[in-house]
Write an enzyme that holds these catalytic residues in place. Structure first.
Site, PDB file in Angstrom:
ATOM      1  N   ASP A 291       0.813  -1.031  -0.028  1.00 53.28           N
ATOM      2  CA  ASP A 291       0.704  -0.015   0.063  1.00 53.28           C
ATOM      3  C   ASP A 291       0.916   1.034  -0.225  1.00 53.28           C
ATOM      4  O   ASP A 291       2.280   1.175   0.033  1.00 53.28           O
ATOM      5  CB  ASP A 291      -0.905  -0.147   1.036  1.00 53.28           C
ATOM      6  CG  ASP A 291      -1.939   1.286   0.979  1.00 53.28           C
ATOM      7  OD1 ASP A 291      -3.245   1.757   0.905  1.00 53.28           O
ATOM      8  OD2 ASP A 291      -1.377   1.744   2.182  1.00 53.28           O
TER       9      ASP A 291
ATOM     10  N   GLU B 172       1.000   5.312   0.553  1.00 56.26           N
ATOM     11  CA  GLU B 172       0.300   6.831   1.128  1.00 56.26           C
ATOM     12  C   GLU B 172       0.878   7.721   0.910  1.00 56.26           C
ATOM     13  O   GLU B 172       2.349   7.762   0.074  1.00 56.26           O
ATOM     14  CB  GLU B 172       0.646   7.339   2.978  1.00 56.26           C
ATOM     15  CG  GLU B 172      -0.851   5.984   3.852  1.00 56.26           C
ATOM     16  CD  GLU B 172      -1.782   5.883   3.223  1.00 56.26           C
ATOM     17  OE1 GLU B 172      -2.683   6.896   2.216  1.00 56.26           O
ATOM     18  OE2 GLU B 172      -1.958   4.923   3.406  1.00 56.26           O
TER      19      GLU B 172
ATOM     20  N   HIS C 101      -4.999   4.449   7.331  1.00 57.71           N
ATOM     21  CA  HIS C 101      -4.793   5.370   5.854  1.00 57.71           C
ATOM     22  C   HIS C 101      -2.944   5.503   6.433  1.00 57.71           C
ATOM     23  O   HIS C 101      -2.802   6.342   5.794  1.00 57.71           O
ATOM     24  CB  HIS C 101      -5.222   6.671   6.255  1.00 57.71           C
ATOM     25  CG  HIS C 101      -6.970   6.025   5.600  1.00 57.71           C
ATOM     26  ND1 HIS C 101      -7.289   6.381   4.196  1.00 57.71           N
ATOM     27  CD2 HIS C 101      -8.538   6.254   6.214  1.00 57.71           C
ATOM     28  CE1 HIS C 101      -7.872   5.802   4.350  1.00 57.71           C
ATOM     29  NE2 HIS C 101      -9.285   6.503   5.192  1.00 57.71           N
TER      30      HIS C 101
ATOM     31  N   ASP D 258      -3.172  -0.860   6.641  1.00 57.99           N
ATOM     32  CA  ASP D 258      -3.869  -0.937   5.622  1.00 57.99           C
ATOM     33  C   ASP D 258      -3.849  -1.968   5.458  1.00 57.99           C
ATOM     34  O   ASP D 258      -4.704  -3.014   4.644  1.00 57.99           O
ATOM     35  CB  ASP D 258      -3.651   0.290   4.876  1.00 57.99           C
ATOM     36  CG  ASP D 258      -4.861   1.849   5.403  1.00 57.99           C
ATOM     37  OD1 ASP D 258      -5.254   1.379   6.540  1.00 57.99           O
ATOM     38  OD2 ASP D 258      -5.274   2.252   4.415  1.00 57.99           O
TER      39      ASP D 258
END
Length: 496
Positions: free
Chosen positions: A14, A16, A161, A166
């Site tokens: 993931d 960000e 988040h 996540d």
């Protein structure tokens, strides 16, 4: 280099990123997180997480910080992407990639980042996009199918988040979904095909909020520049887990998706058709912009009303809030007036601030809105609706309520409201679906635009101009933010 044959682990990852604040600005990676998972036992074997310093710290706007909590101070001492590129490549190259909405977002951002440092990107031997996979196999029983909604559906707590948290939540969601589908396929006569429409399913943050305040749910890690690899010894062998019911039907199962028992089953990692489908769908709004934006929706389950009430026709004792079926999920809040969706007509609203394009979606496309002055009568109606909707939400939610009428410090006697212009995506562009009319002298004519150019619309809706607005009141409760959006269905702009 280790061949992909020797790399059986699934790499969940993931990113960000920053949130663009203007069209064409692009994204900058702020954090990378991944776990390597044994595909047979679904246990975590390794993990890696690091913050990433962008080339320009000014890209981390207030909107970006609201999205993931990563501030410029948090990444000032973090490595750049070029510093971690070798590590990221080693984790991902030649493995199966997995993540939520990674086809349209994370994979694209990752390849862009490698291109910016003139490096070839890692390549997967297969891709599992859980957004596409679960939408097809699990259905929209959890609402909009965002990770936060899925986690809330299964009572897994609030999404942080942050990248490592996540991806771990993503794995847990897949386990739960796989187990549910395994049970349903085991007893199809008992678990009917519609049994998944749970009366308790909701897209609102109910158990999320409670678990957050009670301290339950998955823990979130404080920001750190880089986290060491954790190793969990577990042999990558063992019986097949129910999770694979998400990807392929088992023997003896009733006919599903046109595949007879005993016939060759589809490759569980072949998501070509799904990927083609979701690549052509509009991107979902970023969480940080969700409360500031509106997107077009269409539903045959929500009653649409063509009646717009004048302010004097609104009876506050007749205003109620309820939940109704929704095509994107089991429930949607709706404000009613005598059992009909409340829609208001308000004439001669003075435009305070013209068309805003500073809010964009994940593709960098503008989300349109403008601000008008609110009369005392309009404020009275909207404030009352605000109170009624807030009480409805507060009954089982800890979301922060955002008043529909804005009263800025020092300008309390000059209240304003924001009118949203719903948009739909058409290829790489967007168009607004609000009816736009222009009033000249005594005639009113619908404006036909040569093309859907925001600049044309900006020339029409200018500060100081007046509009007659026909709008709906759309309440929302999404990821700890709640309020009412005013969605313009029709505008009559006075050009006199």
């Amino acid at each position: 280099m280790v061949s992909s044959v020797d790399r059986p682990e699934i790499a969940f990852f993931d990113l960000e990123t920053t949130v663009p604040t203007r069209p064409g600005q692009g994204f900058a990676i702020l954090e990378f997180g991944s776990i390597l998972v044994c595909p047979r036992k679904l246990v975590e074997l390794e993990s890696y997480e690091t913050l990433v310093k962008p080339h320009d710290l000014s890209l981390i706007s207030t909107l970006s910080v609201r999205a993931n909590g990563i501030t410029p101070d948090a990444v000032v001492s973090a490595p750049s992407f070029s510093d971690i590129a070798d590590k990221v490549y080693d984790i991902l190259h030649g493995r199966i990639w997995a993540g939520h909405n990674i086809v349209r977002f994370d994979c694209v951002r990752l390849r862009d980042a490698f291109a910016q440092i003139n490096r070839p990107p890692p390549e997967p031997k297969g891709t599992i996009d859980s957004l596409a996979l679960l939408t097809q196999r699990f259905g929209r029983r959890a609402g909009d199918m965002k990770m936060a909604s899925l986690a809330n559906y299964f009572g897994l707590g609030k999404q942080s988040h942050r990248s490592l948290d996540d991806v771990r939540m993503n794995l847990e969601v897949l386990k739960y979904c796989g187990t549910v589908l395994f049970l349903e396929s085991s007893l199809p006569d008992i678990f009917t095909e519609n049994s998944w429409i749970s009366p308790n399913a909701t897209t609102r943050n109910r158990s999320n909020a409670k678990s957050a305040t009670d301290g339950t749910g998955p823990s979130t890690s404080p920001p750190s520049s880089s986290r060491n690899i954790e190793r969990h010894n577990s042999p990558p062998t063992g019986p097949t887990h129910p999770i694979f019911s998400l990807a392929a039907s088992g023997a003896g199962e009733p006919v599903q998706n046109g595949v007879e028992p005993g016939q060759a089953q589809p490759d569980p990692f072949d998501l070509g058709q799904l990927i083609d489908k979701i690549e052509n769908e509009p991107l979902e709004a970023n969480v940080a912009m969700e409360e500031e934006s509106s997107t077009a929706t269409a539903s045959n389950t929500i009653t649409e009303s063509t009646e717009f009430l004048g302010l004097d026709d609104v009876s506050i004792p007749s205003v109620t809030v309820t939940t109704v079926p929704f095509f994107r999920g089991p429930q949607k809040m709706q404000i009613l007036h005598r059992d009909t969706p409340l829609q208001i007509r308000c004439d001669a609203l003075k435009v305070r601030f013209g068309l805003s394009t500073r809010f964009v979606d994940l593709a960098g496309r503008p989300r349109l809105s403008f601000v008008v002055d609110a009369s005392p009568n309009l404020c009275g109606v909207l404030d009352s609706c605000d109170d009624i909707a807030k009480r409805f939400v507060d009954s089982d939610s800890s979301s922060e309520w955002r008043p529909v009428v804005s009263r800025k410090p020092g300008f309390y006697n000059s209240p304003t409201i924001r009118l949203q212009l719903p948009t739909v995506a058409e290829g790489d562009s967007v168009r607004w679906i609000t009816e736009i009319h222009q009033k000249e002298s005594s005639s009113i004519q619908r404006v036909v635009f040569s093309r859907y150019d925001v600049a044309e619309l900006e020339q029409l809706i200018r500060p100081g101009s007046f509009v007659d607005a026909f709008f709906s009141l759309d309440p929302y409760d999404y990821q700890q933010n709640a309020g009412i959006r005013l969605v313009a269905k029709k505008l009559i702009v006075d050009s006199n």
